[in-house]
Design a protein around this motif. Structure first.
Motif, PDB file in Angstrom:
ATOM      1  N   ILE A 147      14.807  36.211  -9.079  1.00 47.27           N
ATOM      2  CA  ILE A 147      13.774  35.244  -8.707  1.00 47.27           C
ATOM      3  C   ILE A 147      13.485  35.259  -7.211  1.00 47.27           C
ATOM      4  O   ILE A 147      12.383  34.893  -6.769  1.00 47.27           O
ATOM      5  CB  ILE A 147      14.195  33.822  -9.173  1.00 47.27           C
ATOM      6  CG1 ILE A 147      13.030  32.843  -9.128  1.00 47.27           C
ATOM      7  CG2 ILE A 147      15.386  33.316  -8.377  1.00 47.27           C
ATOM      8  CD1 ILE A 147      12.013  33.061 -10.195  1.00 47.27           C
ATOM      9  N   ASP A 148      14.456  35.728  -6.416  1.00 47.87           N
ATOM     10  CA  ASP A 148      14.274  35.749  -4.965  1.00 47.87           C
ATOM     11  C   ASP A 148      13.295  36.822  -4.502  1.00 47.87           C
ATOM     12  O   ASP A 148      12.922  36.844  -3.322  1.00 47.87           O
ATOM     13  CB  ASP A 148      15.625  35.963  -4.263  1.00 47.87           C
ATOM     14  CG  ASP A 148      16.589  34.818  -4.512  1.00 47.87           C
ATOM     15  OD1 ASP A 148      16.110  33.706  -4.807  1.00 47.87           O
ATOM     16  OD2 ASP A 148      17.812  35.039  -4.434  1.00 47.87           O
ATOM     17  N   CYS A 149      12.888  37.720  -5.396  1.00 53.29           N
ATOM     18  CA  CYS A 149      11.966  38.785  -4.970  1.00 53.29           C
ATOM     19  C   CYS A 149      10.622  38.229  -4.535  1.00 53.29           C
ATOM     20  O   CYS A 149       9.854  38.911  -3.854  1.00 53.29           O
ATOM     21  CB  CYS A 149      11.799  39.829  -6.073  1.00 53.29           C
ATOM     22  SG  CYS A 149      10.738  39.352  -7.453  1.00 53.29           S
ATOM     23  N   TRP A 150      10.323  36.967  -4.895  1.00 54.60           N
ATOM     24  CA  TRP A 150       9.068  36.339  -4.479  1.00 54.60           C
ATOM     25  C   TRP A 150       9.266  35.322  -3.343  1.00 54.60           C
ATOM     26  O   TRP A 150       8.304  34.719  -2.886  1.00 54.60           O
ATOM     27  CB  TRP A 150       8.411  35.630  -5.667  1.00 54.60           C
ATOM     28  CG  TRP A 150       8.020  36.569  -6.765  1.00 54.60           C
ATOM     29  CD1 TRP A 150       7.051  37.531  -6.725  1.00 54.60           C
ATOM     30  CD2 TRP A 150       8.583  36.627  -8.081  1.00 54.60           C
ATOM     31  NE1 TRP A 150       6.984  38.194  -7.924  1.00 54.60           N
ATOM     32  CE2 TRP A 150       7.910  37.652  -8.790  1.00 54.60           C
ATOM     33  CE3 TRP A 150       9.580  35.912  -8.738  1.00 54.60           C
ATOM     34  CZ2 TRP A 150       8.200  37.987 -10.107  1.00 54.60           C
ATOM     35  CZ3 TRP A 150       9.886  36.250 -10.064  1.00 54.60           C
ATOM     36  CH2 TRP A 150       9.203  37.267 -10.725  1.00 54.60           C
ATOM     37  N   SER A 151      10.489  35.147  -2.905  1.00 48.88           N
ATOM     38  CA  SER A 151      10.772  34.076  -1.939  1.00 48.88           C
ATOM     39  C   SER A 151      10.131  34.335  -0.572  1.00 48.88           C
ATOM     40  O   SER A 151       9.843  33.386   0.166  1.00 48.88           O
ATOM     41  CB  SER A 151      12.287  33.882  -1.776  1.00 48.88           C
ATOM     42  OG  SER A 151      12.891  35.050  -1.254  1.00 48.88           O
ATOM     43  N   ARG A 152       9.901  35.592  -0.217  1.00 51.18           N
ATOM     44  CA  ARG A 152       9.348  35.902   1.108  1.00 51.18           C
ATOM     45  C   ARG A 152       7.828  35.951   1.131  1.00 51.18           C
ATOM     46  O   ARG A 152       7.236  36.331   2.151  1.00 51.18           O
ATOM     47  CB  ARG A 152       9.919  37.232   1.600  1.00 51.18           C
ATOM     48  CG  ARG A 152      11.438  37.208   1.817  1.00 51.18           C
ATOM     49  CD  ARG A 152      11.932  38.424   2.582  1.00 51.18           C
ATOM     50  NE  ARG A 152      11.497  39.659   1.971  1.00 51.18           N
ATOM     51  CZ  ARG A 152      12.125  40.265   0.955  1.00 51.18           C
ATOM     52  NH1 ARG A 152      13.206  39.700   0.425  1.00 51.18           N
ATOM     53  NH2 ARG A 152      11.680  41.401   0.456  1.00 51.18           N
ATOM     54  N   LEU A 153       7.195  35.584   0.029  1.00 49.19           N
ATOM     55  CA  LEU A 153       5.732  35.488   0.044  1.00 49.19           C
ATOM     56  C   LEU A 153       5.318  34.321   0.945  1.00 49.19           C
ATOM     57  O   LEU A 153       5.761  33.189   0.755  1.00 49.19           O
ATOM     58  CB  LEU A 153       5.202  35.273  -1.377  1.00 49.19           C
ATOM     59  CG  LEU A 153       5.329  36.482  -2.321  1.00 49.19           C
ATOM     60  CD1 LEU A 153       5.026  36.072  -3.751  1.00 49.19           C
ATOM     61  CD2 LEU A 153       4.416  37.615  -1.876  1.00 49.19           C
ATOM     62  N   LYS A 154       4.479  34.591   1.928  1.00 49.19           N
ATOM     63  CA  LYS A 154       4.142  33.605   2.952  1.00 49.19           C
ATOM     64  C   LYS A 154       2.889  32.819   2.598  1.00 49.19           C
ATOM     65  O   LYS A 154       2.012  33.300   1.876  1.00 49.19           O
ATOM     66  CB  LYS A 154       3.912  34.314   4.292  1.00 49.19           C
ATOM     67  CG  LYS A 154       5.087  35.124   4.801  1.00 49.19           C
ATOM     68  CD  LYS A 154       4.708  35.850   6.083  1.00 49.19           C
ATOM     69  CE  LYS A 154       5.844  36.713   6.607  1.00 49.19           C
ATOM     70  NZ  LYS A 154       5.443  37.461   7.823  1.00 49.19           N
ATOM     71  N   LYS A 155       2.802  31.637   3.155  1.00 45.59           N
ATOM     72  CA  LYS A 155       1.537  30.911   3.138  1.00 45.59           C
ATOM     73  C   LYS A 155       0.627  31.543   4.178  1.00 45.59           C
ATOM     74  O   LYS A 155       0.958  31.620   5.365  1.00 45.59           O
ATOM     75  CB  LYS A 155       1.761  29.430   3.472  1.00 45.59           C
ATOM     76  CG  LYS A 155       0.469  28.641   3.564  1.00 45.59           C
ATOM     77  CD  LYS A 155       0.731  27.197   3.983  1.00 45.59           C
ATOM     78  CE  LYS A 155      -0.588  26.448   4.147  1.00 45.59           C
ATOM     79  NZ  LYS A 155      -0.381  25.040   4.587  1.00 45.59           N
ATOM     80  N   ARG A 156      -0.536  32.013   3.742  1.00 44.01           N
ATOM     81  CA  ARG A 156      -1.459  32.680   4.647  1.00 44.01           C
ATOM     82  C   ARG A 156      -2.746  31.886   4.863  1.00 44.01           C
ATOM     83  O   ARG A 156      -3.612  32.301   5.627  1.00 44.01           O
ATOM     84  CB  ARG A 156      -1.786  34.079   4.121  1.00 44.01           C
ATOM     85  CG  ARG A 156      -0.525  34.945   3.990  1.00 44.01           C
ATOM     86  CD  ARG A 156      -0.837  36.387   3.732  1.00 44.01           C
ATOM     87  NE  ARG A 156       0.391  37.180   3.635  1.00 44.01           N
ATOM     88  CZ  ARG A 156       1.071  37.633   4.679  1.00 44.01           C
ATOM     89  NH1 ARG A 156       0.641  37.375   5.907  1.00 44.01           N
ATOM     90  NH2 ARG A 156       2.177  38.334   4.503  1.00 44.01           N
ATOM     91  N   PHE A 157      -2.852  30.781   4.203  1.00 44.78           N
ATOM     92  CA  PHE A 157      -4.023  29.918   4.385  1.00 44.78           C
ATOM     93  C   PHE A 157      -3.916  29.193   5.722  1.00 44.78           C
ATOM     94  O   PHE A 157      -2.912  28.536   6.016  1.00 44.78           O
ATOM     95  CB  PHE A 157      -4.090  28.901   3.250  1.00 44.78           C
ATOM     96  CG  PHE A 157      -5.218  27.919   3.381  1.00 44.78           C
ATOM     97  CD1 PHE A 157      -6.497  28.258   3.010  1.00 44.78           C
ATOM     98  CD2 PHE A 157      -4.989  26.643   3.895  1.00 44.78           C
ATOM     99  CE1 PHE A 157      -7.533  27.356   3.129  1.00 44.78           C
ATOM    100  CE2 PHE A 157      -6.017  25.730   4.015  1.00 44.78           C
ATOM    101  CZ  PHE A 157      -7.299  26.076   3.640  1.00 44.78           C
ATOM    102  N   ASN A 158      -4.970  29.321   6.551  1.00 43.11           N
ATOM    103  CA  ASN A 158      -4.985  28.598   7.834  1.00 43.11           C
ATOM    104  C   ASN A 158      -6.341  27.976   8.118  1.00 43.11           C
ATOM    105  O   ASN A 158      -6.627  27.606   9.260  1.00 43.11           O
ATOM    106  CB  ASN A 158      -4.564  29.522   8.981  1.00 43.11           C
ATOM    107  CG  ASN A 158      -5.539  30.667   9.193  1.00 43.11           C
ATOM    108  OD1 ASN A 158      -6.563  30.778   8.492  1.00 43.11           O
ATOM    109  ND2 ASN A 158      -5.255  31.532  10.162  1.00 43.11           N
ATOM    110  N   GLY A 159      -7.176  27.863   7.112  1.00 47.01           N
ATOM    111  CA  GLY A 159      -8.480  27.232   7.289  1.00 47.01           C
ATOM    112  C   GLY A 159      -9.561  28.171   7.773  1.00 47.01           C
ATOM    113  O   GLY A 159     -10.714  27.736   7.936  1.00 47.01           O
ATOM    114  N   THR A 160      -9.252  29.422   8.028  1.00 45.00           N
ATOM    115  CA  THR A 160     -10.261  30.393   8.474  1.00 45.00           C
ATOM    116  C   THR A 160     -10.480  31.419   7.378  1.00 45.00           C
ATOM    117  O   THR A 160      -9.570  31.703   6.589  1.00 45.00           O
ATOM    118  CB  THR A 160      -9.819  31.115   9.753  1.00 45.00           C
ATOM    119  OG1 THR A 160      -8.702  31.973   9.447  1.00 45.00           O
ATOM    120  CG2 THR A 160      -9.420  30.118  10.816  1.00 45.00           C
ATOM    121  N   PRO A 161     -11.676  32.009   7.321  1.00 37.35           N
ATOM    122  CA  PRO A 161     -11.942  33.014   6.277  1.00 37.35           C
ATOM    123  C   PRO A 161     -11.000  34.207   6.346  1.00 37.35           C
ATOM    124  O   PRO A 161     -10.716  34.840   5.325  1.00 37.35           O
ATOM    125  CB  PRO A 161     -13.383  33.447   6.543  1.00 37.35           C
ATOM    126  CG  PRO A 161     -14.006  32.274   7.232  1.00 37.35           C
ATOM    127  CD  PRO A 161     -12.910  31.694   8.080  1.00 37.35           C
TER     128      PRO A 161
END
Length: 437
Positions: A418-432
């Motif tokens: 299950i940890d194989c997805w743990s390093r997926l980052k939040k990339r949303f910052n309000g810009t396109p």
């Protein structure tokens, strides 16, 4: 020597070992040649529509009623049948396993069958089971038939030979065989040991999927499916027959080989297929098609377009789509997916998923590329790339797949999968553009 075979399409074939042993113009002559017995093996109800009606006529030294002496119960504790509920205490989740070790003691194909998942209900003739086989000993005088299901066998390491009452099929890694319900056979391991996967299909028989807009060609082509030619042994030595019936096992002893079919004709027969002959199709401009375009065989259910079982592969192929995330996308699915890797690497999981390994993503549990695969695919230069030296497959069913205790307790279970997805980052910052730092 083999014959072309189109599974599930009603084609008839004929083959004989002795000249004139196959009757011409009639199925059950009063006195068949060579003193043989005529016998029909049916894979469908007698009144099934012509295109779905499957049966073969066998001309054998002894009728198979001679095989059914007094039975006694037999035990194969690692071979489970659906429904198999509450077999362990492991919580719900996405799971992955490294290859299980080969047994240290002599183990034949039946003894080495290890059930990973079950789905549906064998008594209701729906669903399936996923197994692995680990064999280091041939079945010499033991034979088997499965009254519950047909068996799709995927060879992963080592040759495996099925000596059946209708002929001999030998698989090398990367080939598959389908053994019909009720077919008598024994299993040999010419290289001393063999490992692979089995889908036990309780429901409607495997057939070729409809191609729809793809048209008449590509995917698995009928001419590449092969059935064996007739072969028999006239051996009068003590033999055993093991039968799987409604999830239980029974054994009887007879004084001769049951593999004594001298000739046969019909359309109910075992067959093999080389996965390298699959002709994949895909996107040639943009976007990622559904994995259903890689379906080799499908076992339909009563609901159109919703399979009892699909057998899907991910073979070597070119990736050319522009402005596209090329590996499989993240998804949740009403189908349940048991995957295995025959060789190489799988593009969505470049580490951790190894040949001989397995994974299970059950219905509506999210899955997709690991963090490493996502990063690589998101930043890759989108030039044509060929995926080579790879062959993964999937047993996909409409039913939830229930883990067995063997699978839950298997020492090769990857506790950290299950940890194989743990390093997926939040990339949303309000810009396109998002945050790709």
């Amino acid at each position: 020597m083999t014959l072309s075979y189109m599974p599930g399409f009603g084609n008839d074939f004929e083959t004989e070992t002795l000249p004139g042993s196959l009757p011409q113009g009639r199925n059950s002559p009063q006195r068949p040649a060579y003193g043989l017995y005529a016998e029909q093996l049916s894979g469908s109800p007698f009144t099934a529509p012509r295109g779905a009606n499957e049966r073969s006529w066998l001309y054998r030294i002894r009728p198979s009623v001679k095989h059914h002496r007094r039975f006694r119960r037999a035990e194969f504790p690692n071979w489970k049948t659906a429904p198999n509920m509450g077999d362990h205490e492991l919580a719900l989740g996405q799971y992955r396993w490294d290859p299980p070790p080969m047994p240290s003691e002599p183990t034949d194909f039946l003894q080495g069958m290890r059930t990973m998942t079950t789905a549906g209900d064998a008594l209701g003739q729906s669903g399936m089971a996923s197994h692995i086989y680990l064999a280091n000993r041939s079945m010499t005088d033991d034979h088997f038939f499965n009254a519950d299901a047909e068996m799709l066998v995927v060879a992963q390491t080592g040759r495996i030979r099925f000596v059946t009452e209708m002929g001999i099929i030998e698989l090398v890694p990367g080939e598959i065989a389908v053994l019909p319900r009720g077919l008598m056979f024994r299993v040999e391991v010419p290289d001393g040991e063999a490992r692979g996967y089995v889908c036990e299909n309780y429901g409607a028989k495997f057939t070729l999927p409809n191609r729809g807009p793809i048209g008449a060609n590509c995917l698995a082509n009928p001419r590449d499916f092969k059935t064996p030619v007739a072969w028999f042994e006239d051996k009068e030595t003590p033999c055993r027959i093991v039968v799987k019936w409604c999830g239980s096992f029974h054994v009887t002893e007879i004084g001769h080989s049951p593999l004594d079919v001298v000739a046969w004709h019909g359309n109910y027969a075992p067959y093999k297929y080389d996965l390298s002959t699959f002709s994949p199709v895909g996107a040639i401009l943009f976007d990622h098609p559904d994995p259903s375009i890689f379906t080799v065989l499908t076992a339909p259910s009563g609901e159109e377009g919703t399979a009892n079982v699909d057998f899907v592969i991910f073979p070597p192929r070119w990736l050319v789509a522009e402005d596209t995330f090329r590996p499989p996308w993240y998804h949740r699915n009403v189908m349940s997916e048991f995957m295995g890797l025959i060789r190489g690497r799988y593009d969505a999981k470049e580490t951790g998923f190894v040949p001989g390994g397995m994974s299970l993503h059950n219905m509506m549990l999210a899955h997709g590329p690991d963090a490493e695969g996502f990063e690589k695919a998101s930043r890759a230069e989108l030039k044509p790339v060929k995926l080579e030296d790879t062959m993964a497959f999937m047993f996909e069913t409409r039913f939830p797949q229930m883990l067995t205790r063997y699978a839950a307790d298997l020492e090769t279970l990857q506790e950290d999968y299950i940890d194989c997805w743990s390093r997926l980052k939040k990339r949303f910052n309000g810009t396109p553009e998002g945050d790709w730092s």
